[in-house]
Enzyme design. Structure first.
Site, PDB file in Angstrom:
ATOM      1  N   ILE A 167      46.316  38.639  32.108  1.00 44.41           N
ATOM      2  CA  ILE A 167      45.990  39.494  33.215  1.00 44.41           C
ATOM      3  C   ILE A 167      47.489  39.557  33.762  1.00 44.41           C
ATOM      4  O   ILE A 167      48.700  38.990  34.045  1.00 44.41           O
ATOM      5  CB  ILE A 167      44.810  38.849  34.001  1.00 44.41           C
ATOM      6  CG1 ILE A 167      45.546  37.835  34.823  1.00 44.41           C
ATOM      7  CG2 ILE A 167      43.615  38.770  33.144  1.00 44.41           C
ATOM      8  CD1 ILE A 167      44.575  37.729  35.801  1.00 44.41           C
ATOM      9  N   SER A 227      43.659  42.609  53.325  1.00 44.08           N
ATOM     10  CA  SER A 227      43.054  44.083  53.600  1.00 44.08           C
ATOM     11  C   SER A 227      41.586  43.209  54.516  1.00 44.08           C
ATOM     12  O   SER A 227      41.549  44.287  55.635  1.00 44.08           O
ATOM     13  CB  SER A 227      42.848  44.960  52.760  1.00 44.08           C
ATOM     14  OG  SER A 227      42.206  44.714  51.891  1.00 44.08           O
ATOM     15  N   GLY A 228      41.482  42.182  54.626  1.00 39.40           N
ATOM     16  CA  GLY A 228      40.344  42.533  54.555  1.00 39.40           C
ATOM     17  C   GLY A 228      40.092  40.729  54.885  1.00 39.40           C
ATOM     18  O   GLY A 228      40.735  39.879  53.369  1.00 39.40           O
ATOM     19  N   THR A 229      38.828  39.842  54.640  1.00 40.52           N
ATOM     20  CA  THR A 229      38.660  38.450  55.228  1.00 40.52           C
ATOM     21  C   THR A 229      37.068  38.851  53.877  1.00 40.52           C
ATOM     22  O   THR A 229      35.738  39.117  54.629  1.00 40.52           O
ATOM     23  CB  THR A 229      38.449  37.646  55.988  1.00 40.52           C
ATOM     24  OG1 THR A 229      39.445  38.274  56.544  1.00 40.52           O
ATOM     25  CG2 THR A 229      38.083  36.107  55.270  1.00 40.52           C
ATOM     26  N   VAL A 245      31.251  26.882  49.718  1.00 40.63           N
ATOM     27  CA  VAL A 245      31.992  28.455  50.222  1.00 40.63           C
ATOM     28  C   VAL A 245      33.050  28.225  49.854  1.00 40.63           C
ATOM     29  O   VAL A 245      33.941  27.544  50.411  1.00 40.63           O
ATOM     30  CB  VAL A 245      31.277  28.293  50.709  1.00 40.63           C
ATOM     31  CG1 VAL A 245      32.097  30.042  51.950  1.00 40.63           C
ATOM     32  CG2 VAL A 245      30.218  28.292  51.863  1.00 40.63           C
ATOM     33  N   GLY A 278      47.359  43.145  44.225  1.00 41.43           N
ATOM     34  CA  GLY A 278      46.416  43.273  45.510  1.00 41.43           C
ATOM     35  C   GLY A 278      47.212  44.352  46.399  1.00 41.43           C
ATOM     36  O   GLY A 278      47.761  44.805  45.782  1.00 41.43           O
ATOM     37  N   GLN A 305      49.907  39.791  40.400  1.00 49.47           N
ATOM     38  CA  GLN A 305      50.515  38.469  39.785  1.00 49.47           C
ATOM     39  C   GLN A 305      50.969  38.658  38.289  1.00 49.47           C
ATOM     40  O   GLN A 305      49.531  39.794  37.736  1.00 49.47           O
ATOM     41  CB  GLN A 305      49.282  37.526  39.547  1.00 49.47           C
ATOM     42  CG  GLN A 305      49.639  36.236  41.309  1.00 49.47           C
ATOM     43  CD  GLN A 305      49.773  37.310  42.332  1.00 49.47           C
ATOM     44  OE1 GLN A 305      50.272  37.772  43.876  1.00 49.47           O
ATOM     45  NE2 GLN A 305      48.407  38.300  42.359  1.00 49.47           N
ATOM     46  N   GLU A 344      47.606  31.879  42.991  1.00 50.94           N
ATOM     47  CA  GLU A 344      46.356  33.224  42.828  1.00 50.94           C
ATOM     48  C   GLU A 344      46.223  33.607  41.522  1.00 50.94           C
ATOM     49  O   GLU A 344      45.181  34.375  41.085  1.00 50.94           O
ATOM     50  CB  GLU A 344      46.880  34.382  43.727  1.00 50.94           C
ATOM     51  CG  GLU A 344      45.560  35.259  44.322  1.00 50.94           C
ATOM     52  CD  GLU A 344      46.782  36.693  45.516  1.00 50.94           C
ATOM     53  OE1 GLU A 344      45.720  37.542  45.140  1.00 50.94           O
ATOM     54  OE2 GLU A 344      47.734  36.286  45.604  1.00 50.94           O
ATOM     55  N   ALA A 402      40.499  35.215  52.651  1.00 47.16           N
ATOM     56  CA  ALA A 402      41.916  35.637  53.832  1.00 47.16           C
ATOM     57  C   ALA A 402      42.636  36.735  53.079  1.00 47.16           C
ATOM     58  O   ALA A 402      44.056  35.863  52.919  1.00 47.16           O
ATOM     59  CB  ALA A 402      42.369  34.778  54.083  1.00 47.16           C
TER      60      ALA A 402
END
Length: 450
Positions: free
Chosen positions: A219, A78-80, A71, A223, A228, A194, A75
């Site tokens: 790439i 804008s959200g987790t 898992v 975000g 990046q 990241e 985090a």
């Protein structure tokens, strides 16, 4: 199996073409050969069938018994989001399958950074995400399944003392989750990490990970709070921007640069701050135009994140202008403030297929100049917050990729995607983190060196 059975028949059964199909016997103790052959054939057929069944059952059982779980909790600003992975080993090598049976995710808002003033509240949504993950992992496998929390730019924007307070709350939840967990597995990752993780999943999806470094794809990830830029470079790279990772037996020297505050949401907030400062310093009628908001939009305190008298006064002095060209100029000026390294990146970067930048400009112009009321009528099911941001985001993307990084508008190698590869694998950096942190073919951890 049909050919094997036919071969057995040819070897065991007598030739019936030269005898009668009906057998008559006068002596009871005499046992005809054809009967023995049929019995033998039946026994062999049953034995083969049972062997096939048990072999197949053994393969399925071994596959199921060797399933492993992991898992990764992303985090974000804008959200987790909790990502739950199931994988297995074949000949000692991990097999990754991001289809519905082996991968699931759940995102809850807001992000952990929103609990800066009340860190204890961060446990509520995290507990829900942990329960979601536990529902995807057999109970007997929990203690052998890793769970990691990786916070990104939203948390990087906070002071380190606040970061640690929030992280300690999350560690308490993860310690009692039943999963295998170590305190250091809940951390704030760097922007470079990241970018590396996003690069890993993109090249895994395209089938180039583990192959020739110069055949990989670079790439740009945009975000909410950071951007990046990541790619393999064949030229010298400043040490602070150079990373080396190994996958299998291949090493990759990667240029990875993260730009904090230049994510789409943070950049929009930065533009608002600039407009507010202009409103404060205005010596004329006090009205300042916002070129990145569609005309006709009425600013009020409900449309802003900060709900204060001062904020309300400032928004009252703003006027939506909806001008793509002016918005593009404003975002470009913002990108150039202290970020000359964008130019350095443009000298090295190589992109993949599909050209769409040239279509972004006319699309952005049409959208930005449209009246807000007409846009709401045209897109009634679109969240107004998202709808409001499309003028800014279209101009910002052009300012970043074309004006700052120098990519040609008609460059057919540029691809905009949220999924990639024949299996439409999500281009989420958390998948790359999972791939990179999973044991390599020799059983050792893959390395990522700064």
């Amino acid at each position: 199996m049909k050919s094997e059975t036919d071969l057995l028949k040819a070897q065991i059964l007598p030739d019936h073409h030269q005898s009668s199909p009906t057998y008559t016997f006068t002596e009871s103790k005499f046992k005809p050969k054809p009967t023995k052959s049929i019995i033998l054939l039946t026994f062999v057929s049953v034995a083969i069938t049972l062997a096939i069944f048990f072999a197949f059952r053994s393969v399925i059982f071994n596959r199921r018994s060797s399933f492993r779980y992991s898992v990764v909790i992303d985090a974000g600003s804008s959200g987790t989001r909790a990502h739950v992975f199931r994988y297995w080993l074949e000949s000692g090598k991990p097999v990754f399958d991001f289809g519905k049976e082996n991968y699931a995710s759940l995102k809850l808002n807001p992000g952990l950074s929103s609990y800066a003033d009340n860190p204890e509240e961060a446990s509520v949504s995290l507990k829900e995400l942990v329960e979601f993950a536990k529902g995807r992992v057999p109970k007997r496998m929990l203690k052998n399944s890793d769970i990691r929390l990786m916070a990104t730019a939203g948390m990087r924007l906070l002071q380190e003392t606040v970061q640690e307070q929030i992280l300690e709350v999350t560690r308490g939840v993860l310690r009692s989750s039943g999963f295998r967990f170590r305190d250091e597995w809940a951390s704030v990752i760097s922007g470079s990490d990241e970018g590396i993780y996003a690069w890993v999943v993109a090249n895994h999806a395209l089938g180039s990970l583990g192959g020739d470094p110069l055949q990989t794809t670079g790439i740009v990830t945009l975000g909410g709070a950071s951007a990046q830029v990541t790619f393999v470079s064949s030229e010298p790279v400043p040490p602070e921007l150079s990373r080396t990772i190994t996958y299998g037996n291949v090493s990759y020297k990667i240029y990875s640069h993260s730009f904090l505050h230049l994510g789409q949401n943070e950049a929009h907030d930065k533009l608002w701050e600039s407009l507010h400062n202009s409103a404060v310093n205005s010596t004329e009628d006090g009205i300042v135009t916002d070129p990145c908001t569609p005309k006709g939009y009425i600013f009020d305190q409900n449309s802003q994140k900060k709900n204060s008298t001062e904020e309300s006064r400032l928004t009252a002095s703003l006027q939506a202008a909806g001008n793509f060209t002016q918005c593009r100029s404003a975002t470009f000026a913002m990108l150039q403030e202290g970020n000359a390294s964008f130019y350095y990146t443009s000298k090295f970067f190589e992109l993949h297929e599909k050209g769409w930048l040239s279509e972004m400009i006319p699309a952005g112009k049409r959208f930005c100049k449209e009246e807000w009321s007409k846009l709401k009528d045209k897109y009634p099911t679109t969240n107004e917050e998202y709808l409001l941001g499309y003028c800014f985001s279209s101009a910002y993307i052009i300012s970043m990729l074309h004006d700052s990084l120098g990519f040609a508008l008609d460059d057919g190698r540029i691809e905009f995607a949220s999924k990639a590869g024949a299996k439409d694998i999500p281009l989420d950096w958390a998948l790359g983190a999972f791939i990179l942190k999973t044991s390599d073919y020799s059983g050792k951890s893959r390395k990522m060196l700064g």
